[in-house]
Design a protein around this motif. Structure first.
Motif, PDB file in Angstrom:
ATOM      1  N   LYS A 247       0.705  -1.302  -0.099  1.00 19.36           N
ATOM      2  CA  LYS A 247       0.024  -0.049  -0.045  1.00 19.36           C
ATOM      3  C   LYS A 247       0.723   1.354  -0.070  1.00 19.36           C
ATOM      4  O   LYS A 247       0.602   2.260  -0.594  1.00 19.36           O
ATOM      5  CB  LYS A 247      -0.911   0.112   1.107  1.00 19.36           C
ATOM      6  CG  LYS A 247      -1.812   1.315   1.390  1.00 19.36           C
ATOM      7  CD  LYS A 247      -2.669   0.919   2.800  1.00 19.36           C
ATOM      8  CE  LYS A 247      -3.465   2.296   2.855  1.00 19.36           C
ATOM      9  NZ  LYS A 247      -4.153   2.536   4.170  1.00 19.36           N
ATOM     10  N   LYS A 250       2.104   1.948  -3.413  1.00 17.88           N
ATOM     11  CA  LYS A 250       1.313   2.431  -4.301  1.00 17.88           C
ATOM     12  C   LYS A 250       0.980   3.804  -3.909  1.00 17.88           C
ATOM     13  O   LYS A 250       0.820   4.667  -4.948  1.00 17.88           O
ATOM     14  CB  LYS A 250       0.014   1.625  -4.241  1.00 17.88           C
ATOM     15  CG  LYS A 250      -0.122   0.258  -4.832  1.00 17.88           C
ATOM     16  CD  LYS A 250      -1.462  -0.543  -4.577  1.00 17.88           C
ATOM     17  CE  LYS A 250      -1.137  -2.038  -5.128  1.00 17.88           C
ATOM     18  NZ  LYS A 250      -2.618  -2.596  -5.000  1.00 17.88           N
ATOM     19  N   SER A 253       3.912   5.669  -5.384  1.00 17.82           N
ATOM     20  CA  SER A 253       3.769   5.759  -7.062  1.00 17.82           C
ATOM     21  C   SER A 253       2.892   6.842  -7.525  1.00 17.82           C
ATOM     22  O   SER A 253       3.147   7.472  -8.206  1.00 17.82           O
ATOM     23  CB  SER A 253       3.353   4.349  -7.604  1.00 17.82           C
ATOM     24  OG  SER A 253       3.235   4.261  -8.872  1.00 17.82           O
ATOM     25  N   SER A 254       1.818   6.813  -6.745  1.00 14.51           N
ATOM     26  CA  SER A 254       0.812   7.874  -7.054  1.00 14.51           C
ATOM     27  C   SER A 254       1.233   9.058  -6.772  1.00 14.51           C
ATOM     28  O   SER A 254       0.710  10.145  -7.437  1.00 14.51           O
ATOM     29  CB  SER A 254      -0.587   7.408  -6.572  1.00 14.51           C
ATOM     30  OG  SER A 254      -1.801   8.316  -6.479  1.00 14.51           O
ATOM     31  N   MET A 260       5.320   1.715 -10.094  1.00 17.22           N
ATOM     32  CA  MET A 260       5.613   0.597  -9.140  1.00 17.22           C
ATOM     33  C   MET A 260       6.717  -0.320  -9.511  1.00 17.22           C
ATOM     34  O   MET A 260       7.582  -0.601  -8.665  1.00 17.22           O
ATOM     35  CB  MET A 260       4.304  -0.229  -8.962  1.00 17.22           C
ATOM     36  CG  MET A 260       3.104   0.230  -8.071  1.00 17.22           C
ATOM     37  SD  MET A 260       3.648   0.355  -6.381  1.00 17.22           S
ATOM     38  CE  MET A 260       3.339  -1.337  -5.840  1.00 17.22           C
TER      39      MET A 260
END
Length: 302
Positions: A247, A250, A253-254, A260
């Protein structure tokens, strides 16, 4: 009592709420990314024997940047430990937690190949810089990171907090050689941080955009995975089973904009006095990809 009140009491007494879903276990049954644990020899040999094929470039240059305390200097030390097969102190790190960067100067860290009067070095070097800090008058300026990527920052330059390196400064390199330029840009992020401050994110974004314009490959390493996840602290092999770390990756990454498959979780050497195979596996995985990404960029420069 009104009809509406009666219906409300009836629902409270006799209508059951839907059953609660049991919480998910903290780890997946199987890792979501495969990693060959216990087989470090091949990756270590690959790293130790790497040489750029471009004759104009003697070494591949990796530039680390990120928030204060993310573990940039500790990662350099950890890489040096793994490659030299013993504990070392290449980059100075602070033993205390602080919201101010411990690194003040632009430094190139080379990894010595062995011992002897004639020193030789592996052809991969790391540049350590001051950390990004919140606000406009603290931490390294994004403009200085951009100049470093282009090779304009001289060794030992002491970062200023209010003004970028100028062309008239004695620490400005007006004609950088291919060796002086950055070949892969690495964002260092800590898994043990709840969120990255908006002003720091904006600085990261400007650095990333500049690297995109220059065509420099980018990746990220996520440090402090043991401190952030008890299951990983218990056993590093749980790193790619941990729901929390997945999590977190992620989210990074966002938020940061790095895919990723370009984010690599690692544990830096901190309290250990001996090498650890599992620590080495994660570091070598990240390091081999750094070399591959940087080497692809170097080939384009030929």
């Amino acid at each position: 009592m009104s009809d509406s009140n009666i219906r409300s009491r009836f629902k409270t007494l006799f209508v059951r709420s839907p059953p609660q879903e049991p919480p998910l276990p903290p780890t997946f049954d199987k890792p979501w990314r495969n990693l060959p644990w216990g087989d470090n020899g091949r990756n270590l040999q690959y790293v130790q024997e790497y040489k750029p094929e471009n004759e104009d470039i003697k070494h591949l240059r990796v530039l680390l940047y990120g928030s204060v305390g993310a573990g940039k200097s500790s990662f350099i030390n950890s890489v040096t430990n793994v490659i030299r097969r013993r504990m070392t102190i290449s980059a100075a790190v602070s033993a205390t937690t602080s919201d101010r960067s411990y690194t003040k100067k632009f430094q190139t860290h080379k990894i010595q190949t062995g011992r002897g009067t004639k020193k030789t070095y592996y052809p991969v070097v790391f540049n350590d810089i001051m950390g990004l800090e919140e606000g406009t008058d603290s931490g390294v300026l994004p403009e200085d990171i951009m100049l470093a990527m282009k090779g304009h920052v001289m060794e030992g330059y002491k970062f200023k907090l209010i003004s970028k390196l100028s062309e008239n400064d004695r620490d400005y390199n007006p004609a950088p050689a291919p060796d002086d330029k950055v070949h892969v840009l690495v964002c260092v992020l800590s898994a043990n941080v709840s969120e990255i401050k908006e002003s720091v994110l904006q600085k990261m974004s400007s650095v990333r955009e500049a690297a995109d314009d220059l065509g420099i490959p980018q990746m990220a390493i996520m440090t402090n995975i043991d401190a952030a996840c008890p299951d990983t602290e218990k056993d590093l092999k749980n790193v790619y089973k941990s729901r929390y770390l997945q999590k977190k990756m992620k989210e990074f990454s966002s938020t940061v904009g790095i895919p990723m498959n370009c984010i690599f979780p690692v544990k830096n050497y901190s309290h250990e006095i001996d090498l650890n195979d599992d620590v080495d596996t994660l570091i070598l995985s990240a390091l081999r990809n750094m070399i591959d990404f940087g080497d692809d960029f170097i080939e384009k420069l030929a």
